[in-house]
Design a protein around this motif. Structure first.
Motif, PDB file in Angstrom:
ATOM      1  N   GLN A 144       0.814  -1.226   0.000  1.00  0.00           N
ATOM      2  CA  GLN A 144       0.000   0.000   0.000  1.00  0.00           C
ATOM      3  C   GLN A 144       0.844   1.271   0.000  1.00  0.00           C
ATOM      4  O   GLN A 144       0.433   2.288  -0.566  1.00  0.00           O
ATOM      5  N   LYS A 145       1.984   1.273   0.639  1.00  0.00           N
ATOM      6  CA  LYS A 145       2.852   2.443   0.695  1.00  0.00           C
ATOM      7  C   LYS A 145       4.284   2.020   0.370  1.00  0.00           C
ATOM      8  O   LYS A 145       4.676   0.870   0.574  1.00  0.00           O
ATOM      9  N   THR A 146       5.060   2.983  -0.103  1.00  0.00           N
ATOM     10  CA  THR A 146       6.459   2.698  -0.399  1.00  0.00           C
ATOM     11  C   THR A 146       7.293   2.766   0.880  1.00  0.00           C
ATOM     12  O   THR A 146       6.900   3.368   1.883  1.00  0.00           O
ATOM     13  N   VAL A 147       8.473   2.169   0.804  1.00  0.00           N
ATOM     14  CA  VAL A 147       9.392   2.260   1.929  1.00  0.00           C
ATOM     15  C   VAL A 147       9.797   3.709   2.161  1.00  0.00           C
ATOM     16  O   VAL A 147       9.986   4.142   3.307  1.00  0.00           O
ATOM     17  N   SER A 265      -3.941   1.671   9.978  1.00  0.00           N
ATOM     18  CA  SER A 265      -3.151   2.305  11.026  1.00  0.00           C
ATOM     19  C   SER A 265      -1.968   3.061  10.442  1.00  0.00           C
ATOM     20  O   SER A 265      -1.739   4.228  10.764  1.00  0.00           O
ATOM     21  N   PHE A 266      -1.200   2.425   9.563  1.00  0.00           N
ATOM     22  CA  PHE A 266      -0.009   3.120   9.072  1.00  0.00           C
ATOM     23  C   PHE A 266      -0.329   4.188   8.034  1.00  0.00           C
ATOM     24  O   PHE A 266       0.528   5.008   7.701  1.00  0.00           O
ATOM     25  N   ASN A 267      -1.559   4.223   7.518  1.00  0.00           N
ATOM     26  CA  ASN A 267      -1.953   5.301   6.603  1.00  0.00           C
ATOM     27  C   ASN A 267      -2.185   6.621   7.327  1.00  0.00           C
ATOM     28  O   ASN A 267      -2.303   7.670   6.686  1.00  0.00           O
ATOM     29  N   ASN A 268      -2.293   6.596   8.653  1.00  0.00           N
ATOM     30  CA  ASN A 268      -2.578   7.787   9.452  1.00  0.00           C
ATOM     31  C   ASN A 268      -1.576   7.867  10.594  1.00  0.00           C
ATOM     32  O   ASN A 268      -1.356   6.884  11.306  1.00  0.00           O
ATOM     33  N   LEU A 269      -1.001   9.051  10.801  1.00  0.00           N
ATOM     34  CA  LEU A 269      -0.013   9.189  11.868  1.00  0.00           C
ATOM     35  C   LEU A 269      -0.632   9.117  13.255  1.00  0.00           C
ATOM     36  O   LEU A 269       0.028   8.714  14.208  1.00  0.00           O
ATOM     37  N   VAL A 314      -0.900  14.209   3.272  1.00  0.00           N
ATOM     38  CA  VAL A 314      -0.011  13.069   3.027  1.00  0.00           C
ATOM     39  C   VAL A 314      -0.161  11.994   4.096  1.00  0.00           C
ATOM     40  O   VAL A 314      -0.271  10.808   3.791  1.00  0.00           O
ATOM     41  N   TYR A 315      -0.199  12.414   5.360  1.00  0.00           N
ATOM     42  CA  TYR A 315      -0.130  11.457   6.461  1.00  0.00           C
ATOM     43  C   TYR A 315      -1.457  11.293   7.210  1.00  0.00           C
ATOM     44  O   TYR A 315      -1.479  10.774   8.331  1.00  0.00           O
TER      45      TYR A 315
END
Length: 480
Positions: A144-147, A265-269, A314-315
């Motif tokens: 879903q997201k890049t490193v 969870s990791f899509n949002n800070l 972004v976050y």
């Protein structure tokens, strides 16, 4: 409360019961499970406690007994402890007499590592280096997201985790050296790690940790890391998890602050910071409505991560600050910025600076301490702080106000925001939870009154011990 007295009391209880039961040493693992936000009903929070033995085994402990046996259980997260068992069992688990730290010479037990008995054990000052490890299930291909996205989350710009933790800690900690690696293929499909447990799913957090860190081991030296944020490309058991994992990595056996994050969870800070807070040993906060929902205090990211949150393109949802009790728990509140009032303290007028000010010249945390109890684990105190709606993380708060929390009920040592409305609101972003100039609060036990006299650029002028003029809402600002 005299926490040294608590420690010695627990130690005496443990040693007294050793002849009848059993005393085991190991590291204390605490883990919190936080359900995904849902349009209908959010999953109830989960809390797990275990003693990680030196040989690699783990003994699950009853959370309620563990809280009672330790007093301030959260202060022992990831620390070496001794647990005294009575020999009796309840629900298949051995009954706990006491839990005490064995890394503190004040207890008289074996000294392993210097540290205060009432301090959180893991890296709460200075550089706290985290490593993100992104792992994908063998049967799910999507990343879903890049490193690079994960690496940038640790940045020092506004809205990134490096900047956030510096700000919320008054620059007491930083994330220098934090990095991200991945994506690594796990050796098994999701169904191997997440299995059916009655009507629910259960994630094998230990297997996920072991396989994910093993996949990254050739690329990462974990010996210099205090925290591991694991990102998985599929849902876990409906929860994101945060807390600790004690294991052997790169030749060293110790406890790592650890989070287990599905994509939401990791899509949002905000939820990611919430889980990292658990990694630092922080418990949940709550409000005073008396229900089982701990996610209803939007003044603390360790409760409601989503409400009154600043949005980032972004976050996602940015984390708001943590309350002053949480900050104090991690050693970030200078003695000069903290004032304690006992029952009977003469009426005192003072400046209460906003909690968000890093260079405050006046008090930022008031502690209203009730009389001591014969039971050293029991007792209640209140914390008072000033919050304002401004900045990169606090800009969506409900308003500028004095916020009051009650702490210490039922051995939980969790902060509950106080609400003057009757009944209390479901979410503590209502007027009854905010005390503003001209309004007063009387503690539920009738022992303390705080009057907000006026506001100013730096915070509020408050009077402790003066009933003042009680106003607001449909009735007096007091809790009976």
């Amino acid at each position: 409360m005299d926490r040294k007295r608590v420690t010695l009391f627990a130690c005496a209880s443990l040693l007294a019961g050793a002849a009848q039961g059993e005393v085991l040493q190991g590291n204390l693992e605490l883990r919190w499970g936080d359900g995904a936000p849902a349009a209908e009903a959010r999953l109830a929070p989960k809390f797990e406690v275990a003693l990680a033995l030196d040989g690699g085994g783990r003994i699950a402990l009853d959370p309620g007994q563990a809280r009672r046996g330790a007093g301030d259980l959260y202060a022992l997260a990831n620390r070496r402890v001794a647990v005294g068992f009575s020999g009796r069992k309840s629900g298949g688990m051995r009954m706990i007499d006491a839990i005490v730290p064995v890394d503190d010479p004040a207890t008289g037990l074996p000294h392993v590592r210097s540290g205060k008995a009432d301090g959180v054990a893991k890296a709460t000052l200075g550089a706290t280096r985290w490593m993100t490890v992104a792992c994908r299930f063998s049967d799910i291909a999507e990343e879903q997201k890049t490193v690079a996205f994960f690496r940038d989350q640790y940045g020092e710009a506004e809205g990134q985790l490096g900047h956030y933790w510096r700000e919320v800690s008054y620059d007491r900690i930083n994330l220098a050296g934090s990095d991200a690696v991945g994506w690594y293929a796990l050796p098994h499909p999701r169904s191997h790690y997440v299995t059916e447990d009655g009507e629910e799913e259960k994630a094998d957090l230990d297997a996920l940790f072991d396989d994910c860190t093993a996949a990254a081991d050739a690329s990462v030296d974990f010996s210099g890391v205090i925290g591991i944020n694991m990102m998985f490309n599929g849902d876990l058991d409906g929860y994101a998890w945060g807390g600790g994992r004690c294991a052997t990595l790169d030749g060293g056996h110790r406890c790592w602050s650890t989070t287990w994050n599905p994509p939401w969870s990791f899509n949002n800070l905000a939820p990611l910071a919430h889980e990292m807070g658990h990694g630092y040993g922080l418990p949940h906060s709550d409000n005073s409505d008396g229900d089982d929902d701990t996610y209803d205090n939007p003044w603390d990211v360790m409760s409601d991560s989503w409400s009154n949150a600043v949005r980032d393109a972004v976050y996602g949802s940015r984390p708001k600050h943590i309350n002053m009790l949480q900050r104090d728990r991690l050693g970030w509140v200078d003695a000069a910025r903290k004032r304690t009032f006992d029952v009977g303290t003469p009426r005192t007028r003072l400046q209460l600076d906003f909690a968000s000010l890093s260079g405050a010249g006046s008090a930022q945390m008031l502690v209203l301490q009730t009389p001591s109890s014969p039971d050293p684990y029991s007792g209640t105190f209140y914390t008072v702080e000033a919050r304002r709606r401004s900045g990169a993380y606090e800009g969506a708060l409900a308003g500028d106000a004095v916020i009051i929390h009650r702490v210490g009920s039922g051995y939980r040592y969790e902060a509950e925001s106080q609400d003057a409305d009757r009944p209390p609101a479901d979410t503590a972003n209502n007027e009854g939870s905010m005390f503003k100039p001209g309004e007063a609060w009387i503690s539920p036990d009738g022992l303390f009154t705080l009057y907000v006299e006026s506001g100013n650029a730096g915070g509020f002028t408050v009077i402790v011990g003066d009933r003042g003029r009680v106003t607001g809402g449909d009735g007096p600002r007091r809790r009976k």
